[in-house]
Motif scaffolding. Structure first.
Motif, PDB file in Angstrom:
ATOM      1  N   GLN A 243       0.815  -1.220   0.000  1.00 45.86           N
ATOM      2  CA  GLN A 243       0.000   0.000   0.000  1.00 45.86           C
ATOM      3  C   GLN A 243       0.849   1.272   0.000  1.00 45.86           C
ATOM      4  OE1 GLN A 243      -2.793  -0.135   3.281  1.00 45.86           O
ATOM      5  NE2 GLN A 243      -3.160  -2.311   2.932  1.00 45.86           N
ATOM      6  N   PHE A 244       2.119   1.146   0.340  1.00 42.69           N
ATOM      7  CA  PHE A 244       2.987   2.316   0.477  1.00 42.69           C
ATOM      8  C   PHE A 244       4.000   2.456  -0.655  1.00 42.69           C
ATOM      9  CE2 PHE A 244       1.630   1.162   4.785  1.00 42.69           C
ATOM     10  CZ  PHE A 244       1.023   2.354   5.156  1.00 42.69           C
ATOM     11  N   VAL A 245       3.849   1.673  -1.728  1.00 41.64           N
ATOM     12  CA  VAL A 245       4.816   1.726  -2.826  1.00 41.64           C
ATOM     13  C   VAL A 245       4.142   2.163  -4.119  1.00 41.64           C
ATOM     14  CG1 VAL A 245       6.259  -0.065  -1.776  1.00 41.64           C
ATOM     15  CG2 VAL A 245       4.574  -0.715  -3.501  1.00 41.64           C
ATOM     16  N   THR A 246       4.976   2.633  -5.050  1.00 44.90           N
ATOM     17  CA  THR A 246       4.481   3.026  -6.364  1.00 44.90           C
ATOM     18  C   THR A 246       4.001   1.793  -7.129  1.00 44.90           C
ATOM     19  OG1 THR A 246       6.643   2.779  -7.412  1.00 44.90           O
ATOM     20  CG2 THR A 246       6.120   4.962  -6.493  1.00 44.90           C
ATOM     21  N   ASN A 247       3.172   2.025  -8.135  1.00 43.43           N
ATOM     22  CA  ASN A 247       2.703   0.911  -8.973  1.00 43.43           C
ATOM     23  C   ASN A 247       3.868   0.171  -9.608  1.00 43.43           C
ATOM     24  OD1 ASN A 247      -0.050   1.177  -8.483  1.00 43.43           O
ATOM     25  ND2 ASN A 247      -0.323   2.646 -10.144  1.00 43.43           N
ATOM     26  N   GLU A 248       4.910   0.899 -10.002  1.00 43.25           N
ATOM     27  CA  GLU A 248       6.078   0.291 -10.631  1.00 43.25           C
ATOM     28  C   GLU A 248       6.878  -0.570  -9.656  1.00 43.25           C
ATOM     29  OE1 GLU A 248       4.669   3.838 -12.599  1.00 43.25           O
ATOM     30  OE2 GLU A 248       5.537   3.677 -10.604  1.00 43.25           O
ATOM     31  N   SER A 249       6.646  -0.397  -8.368  1.00 39.05           N
ATOM     32  CA  SER A 249       7.395  -1.125  -7.340  1.00 39.05           C
ATOM     33  C   SER A 249       6.664  -2.349  -6.812  1.00 39.05           C
ATOM     34  CB  SER A 249       7.698  -0.187  -6.166  1.00 39.05           C
ATOM     35  OG  SER A 249       8.452   0.921  -6.587  1.00 39.05           O
ATOM     36  N   LYS A 250       5.420  -2.494  -7.134  1.00 39.19           N
ATOM     37  CA  LYS A 250       4.622  -3.586  -6.559  1.00 39.19           C
ATOM     38  C   LYS A 250       5.170  -4.961  -6.910  1.00 39.19           C
ATOM     39  CE  LYS A 250       0.534  -0.903  -5.841  1.00 39.19           C
ATOM     40  NZ  LYS A 250      -0.875  -0.677  -6.024  1.00 39.19           N
TER      41      LYS A 250
END
Length: 145
Positions: free
Chosen positions: A50-57
């Protein structure tokens, strides 16, 4: 004379608003970095994502898919981690920040040789980006690992 007083008051109010805004932003960044680090290093990947960018998921998905029940059992027997924010460096021009985080009692799960180790203290650097008015951790760099 009155004009100069008005200008001085205006400058003072502008300065106070600027400082307050910067403190509020750093507080928000600190909360996101703390919540991310506590959830990620406590193997609560559902919260961490929930705390990361979409690119980091995809990074969170990778880690979560490589943790076994025996890893979680080992974690449950270990001391709980402690997270402390050491520094927040904010780049207002790019809407990015770098947060220095000290993590204590971290259980490092080895994905290759299955020899887990407890790390007494480790310093990591998290990059955050302001996306749609929300600060998020960007794991696309290698600084966080």
């Amino acid at each position: 004379m009155i004009r100069s007083k008005i200008i001085n008051v205006f400058m003072l109010v502008s300065f106070i608003l600027c400082v307050t805004s910067c403190d509020s932003t750093k507080h928000e960044i600190t909360l996101v970095a703390t919540n991310y680090a506590e959830s990620f290093y406590n193997y609560d990947y559902k919260t961490a994502v929930q705390f990361v960018t979409n690119e980091s998921k995809h990074v969170i998905v990778f880690y979560s898919s490589n943790v076994s029940q025996s890893d979680l059992d080992q974690y449950n027997r270990s001391k709980k981690i402690k997270v402390k924010i050491e520094d927040v460096k904010l780049n207002d021009e790019s809407n990015e920040a770098t947060v220095t985080v000290k993590i204590s009692n971290m259980l490092r799960i080895s994905l290759l040789n299955k020899h887990d180790t407890t790390i007494k203290e480790k310093e990591i650097h998290l990059d955050l980006k302001l996306i749609d008015g929300k600060w998020l951790v960007d794991l696309t760099s290698n600084k966080w690992s």
